[in-house]
Design a protein around this motif. Structure first.
Motif, PDB file in Angstrom:
ATOM      1  N   LEU A   5       0.797  -1.134   0.195  1.00 10.25           N
ATOM      2  CA  LEU A   5      -0.119  -0.155  -0.111  1.00 10.25           C
ATOM      3  C   LEU A   5       0.836   1.113   0.024  1.00 10.25           C
ATOM      4  N   PRO A   6       0.045   2.249  -0.525  1.00 10.73           N
ATOM      5  CA  PRO A   6       1.265   3.419  -0.431  1.00 10.73           C
ATOM      6  C   PRO A   6       1.529   3.935   0.760  1.00 10.73           C
ATOM      7  N   GLN A   7       2.865   4.371   0.959  1.00 12.77           N
ATOM      8  CA  GLN A   7       3.257   4.956   2.497  1.00 12.77           C
ATOM      9  C   GLN A   7       2.531   5.917   2.764  1.00 12.77           C
ATOM     10  N   THR A   8       2.051   6.744   1.759  1.00 10.14           N
ATOM     11  CA  THR A   8       1.324   7.928   2.306  1.00 10.14           C
ATOM     12  C   THR A   8       0.031   7.824   2.743  1.00 10.14           C
ATOM     13  N   TRP A   9      -0.581   6.771   2.897  1.00 10.51           N
ATOM     14  CA  TRP A   9      -1.955   6.229   3.397  1.00 10.51           C
ATOM     15  C   TRP A   9      -1.906   6.403   4.820  1.00 10.51           C
ATOM     16  N   GLU A  10      -2.968   7.211   5.191  1.00 14.30           N
ATOM     17  CA  GLU A  10      -3.073   7.188   6.826  1.00 14.30           C
ATOM     18  C   GLU A  10      -3.783   5.978   7.485  1.00 14.30           C
ATOM     19  N   GLN A  39      -7.202   5.214   6.675  1.00 15.18           N
ATOM     20  CA  GLN A  39      -7.437   4.658   5.228  1.00 15.18           C
ATOM     21  C   GLN A  39      -7.436   3.176   5.087  1.00 15.18           C
ATOM     22  N   VAL A  40      -6.012   2.571   5.675  1.00 16.80           N
ATOM     23  CA  VAL A  40      -5.696   1.145   5.704  1.00 16.80           C
ATOM     24  C   VAL A  40      -6.741   0.382   6.471  1.00 16.80           C
ATOM     25  N   LEU A  70      -9.857   0.039   4.429  1.00 10.91           N
ATOM     26  CA  LEU A  70      -9.798  -0.836   3.485  1.00 10.91           C
ATOM     27  C   LEU A  70      -9.929  -2.172   3.863  1.00 10.91           C
TER      28      LEU A  70
END
Length: 609
Positions: free
Chosen positions: A64-69, A72-73, A76
């Motif tokens: 997953l993008p490292q920028t995700w909070e 958000q994870v 998901l």
């Protein structure tokens, strides 16, 4: 029963595959739950400045993008869990529909039809040996036992084995040692289940027998309600039914208590597994050898699912014994030998001429004492034979061999010079008109009852048969005439009326052979005269066998046979037998004396007047 289930293998496989999909979705949801817990722990560790550890979802091959909070994870992961839950609900609906179509709409209906079809092919001997209540219970309740085997035993056993295997493999992939420790009680459970199964089976068999006796008592009470009320035995009959009902209840409660004790024992063993998990598994987490979420939490979920399946063992054992006891009774019908059937190379003879010959015929029921012994008799087409004899002399048995309700145990019955066993059964019976001693009518219209053996008969043919049987006049007086619907067994008619409808039913076939088993027994003398005046046209040109006891009937026969203890002891015309001392003369003298006394009494009354 496995053979029966094999017929529906495609649907069974469909049901099992749907259950596997449900199992996969459940495991996926459980794994994602563990992943979410591990991710929360990872976030907390990062916040507290702990050493960086791999992103927990990386083990699933997902980056997953490292920028995700973190939220958000988690959303998901929660979305995937929700999606799997929705899919599981949809597949659960498909599973329920599929299993219902398999066991209710297909298997049960087909099996009942198969049992009923087999009953139509069995000889009277089977019905002599089994009560009406027993047969009804088998066709209704016991067929459900086979459904239980396919649904709750066979399919559920396959699902259980597959589920337990997947759970065990998944747990072993997480930690083999913990898996062995937590499942150590499984062999003990297997031994307990086997012992309990053997212990409970005889009790289910006894329960079925008690239910059958209760149903039989209920059926007899309904059929004999007139006798019960006539003798004022309603209270005793109620008490007898309550007693039998109580016996069923007590027996089933005994089974219930034993099953209720077995289920907690199974549950206790499975709870021991959870204690082991908390102790040993918790220690592994503390030592860092097992992750909390995808390790201990998922393992706990798997173990709980495993224990839930194991807890079904008690239900499964219960279902196995219920289904075995009931199914055995169903298969007793399906496996019963068909004693009377078409032999290979049977002769097709759509129209019989009516010659009947008994060639040294003997007969007995189930190898018991002989009912008929060395019967030799030849009847030419168109002859009328009267049969006289006391109760138990073998008259009805003699008559029942002609249409092959039974086959002789010795000798041959020849129809038109051919052994009856070499004729097609349908051709034979459609060429014979039968009026039984006790007339049975169906809950249908008068016309349908008369046309039972010839459903395509026209209204004109039906009325002609009714006139021959002296039934036309009273039928016209019924509320809807020939369209009047009769009550059960024709109980809305008198005995004489029922008998006349039965005679009309036989005459409508225009058979080559007529079998009249004492048809005037329930008819008064005036009606008897009307019937036999009308039957003279029907009897002419047809071979007729008539069981009779009245001289007025016996005189009409071409010749008479007298039976005693299964043998023909006298034969000849009325005039010939009146000249020979013997049973016939004794019966005739008694009737003549009774008539003389009646005439003298009548003359005395006229003189007094």
């Amino acid at each position: 029963m496995f053979g029966l289930a094999w017929r529906y293998r495609a649907r069974c496989v469909q049901v099992v595959l749907l259950q596997l999909v449900l199992l996969t979705l459940a495991l996926s949801g459980l794994s994602l739950t563990g992943l979410g817990i591990d991710y929360i722990g990872w976030v907390i560790g990062q916040r507290d400045g702990a050493q960086p550890v791999p992103f927990p979802h990386a083990k699933f091959g997902v980056q997953l993008p490292q920028t995700w909070e973190p939220l958000q994870v988690l959303l998901l992961i929660a979305g995937f869990i929700l999606g799997f839950a929705i899919l599981r609900a949809a597949f659960n609906f498909l599973y329920t529909v599929s299993i219902n179509r398999l066991v209710q709409q297909r298997l049960v209906v087909d099996l009942r039809g198969e049992v009923y079809d087999k009953l139509q092919k069995l000889s009277f001997r089977f019905f002599d040996a089994n009560t009406t209540g027993s047969i009804i219970t088998r066709v209704t309740g016991d067929v459900q036992a086979v459904r239980m085997f396919v649904d709750q035993v066979m399919i559920q056993s396959v699902i259980m084995v597959v589920s337990l295997t997947l759970y065990a493999v998944y747990m072993a992939s997480l930690h083999p040692g913990l898996t062995i420790a937590c499942l150590a009680t499984t062999p003990v459970l297997a031994i307990m289940s086997t012992a309990f199964s053997r212990y409970i089976q005889p009790r289910y068999a006894q329960s079925r027998e008690l239910v059958e006796k209760m149903v039989q008592h209920f059926a007899e009470s309904i059929q004999g309600v007139q006798v019960t009320k006539a003798f004022g035995r309603e209270q005793e009959d109620r008490e007898a039914f309550v007693r039998k009902n109580r016996e069923v209840l007590d027996q089933q409660q005994g089974i219930f208590w034993r099953v209720s004790l077995f289920s907690p024992a199974v549950g206790f063993l499975t709870r021991i597994n959870m204690i082991v998990l908390l102790g040993y598994g918790g220690w592994l987490v503390i030592q860092g050898e097992l992750p909390l979420g995808t390790g201990l939490v998922v393992f706990a979920g798997l173990l709980d699912q495993f224990s839930g399946q194991v807890n079904q063992v008690a239900t499964l054992v219960n279902s196995v014994q219920q289904s075995l006891v009931g199914a055995r009774r169903v298969f007793e019908i399906l496996d019963a030998p068909i004693e009377v059937s078409d032999a290979p190379g049977v002769v097709a003879r759509p129209r019989l001429t009516g010659e009947v010959r008994f060639d040294r015929v003997s007969f007995s029921y189930d190898g018991a004492g002989p009912v008929l012994t060395d019967i030799d008799l030849t009847v030419k087409p168109g002859q009328c034979v009267a049969i006289l004899g006391a109760t138990g002399a073998g008259k009805s048995s003699f008559m029942s061999l002609i249409p092959r309700f039974y086959d002789p145990t010795g000798g041959r019955v020849l129809i038109d010079g051919i052994d009856a066993r070499e004729l097609r059964l349908d051709d034979l019976r459609r060429g014979i008109g039968i009026v039984f001693q006790e007339s049975f009518l169906f809950s249908n219209t008068v016309a349908a009852n008369i046309a039972f053996g010839h459903p395509d008969a026209t209204q004109e043919q039906i009325e002609k048969a009714a006139r021959i049987a002296a039934a036309h006049e009273f039928i016209l007086k019924l509320p809807q005439g020939y369209d009047t619907v009769l009550g059960e067994s024709g109980n809305t008619l008198s005995g004489g009326q029922r008998q006349r409808l039965a005679i009309a039913r036989a005459v409508l076939l225009e058979p080559a052979i007529l079998l009249l088993d004492d048809p005037t027994a329930a008819i008064d003398s005036e009606t008897e005269h009307e019937i036999f005046e009308a039957l003279e046209n029907a009897i002419e040109g047809r071979t007729t066998f008539i069981v009779a006891h009245r001289l007025s009937t016996l005189r009409r026969a071409d010749f008479i046979i007298v039976m005693e203890n299964g043998r023909i002891v006298q034969r000849g015309t009325h005039a010939e037998l009146m000249q020979v001392p013997g049973p016939y003369l004794s019966v005739a003298d008694l009737q003549l004396v009774d008539r003389g006394e009646a005439s003298a009494l009548r003359r005395e009354k006229e003189g007094n007047a």
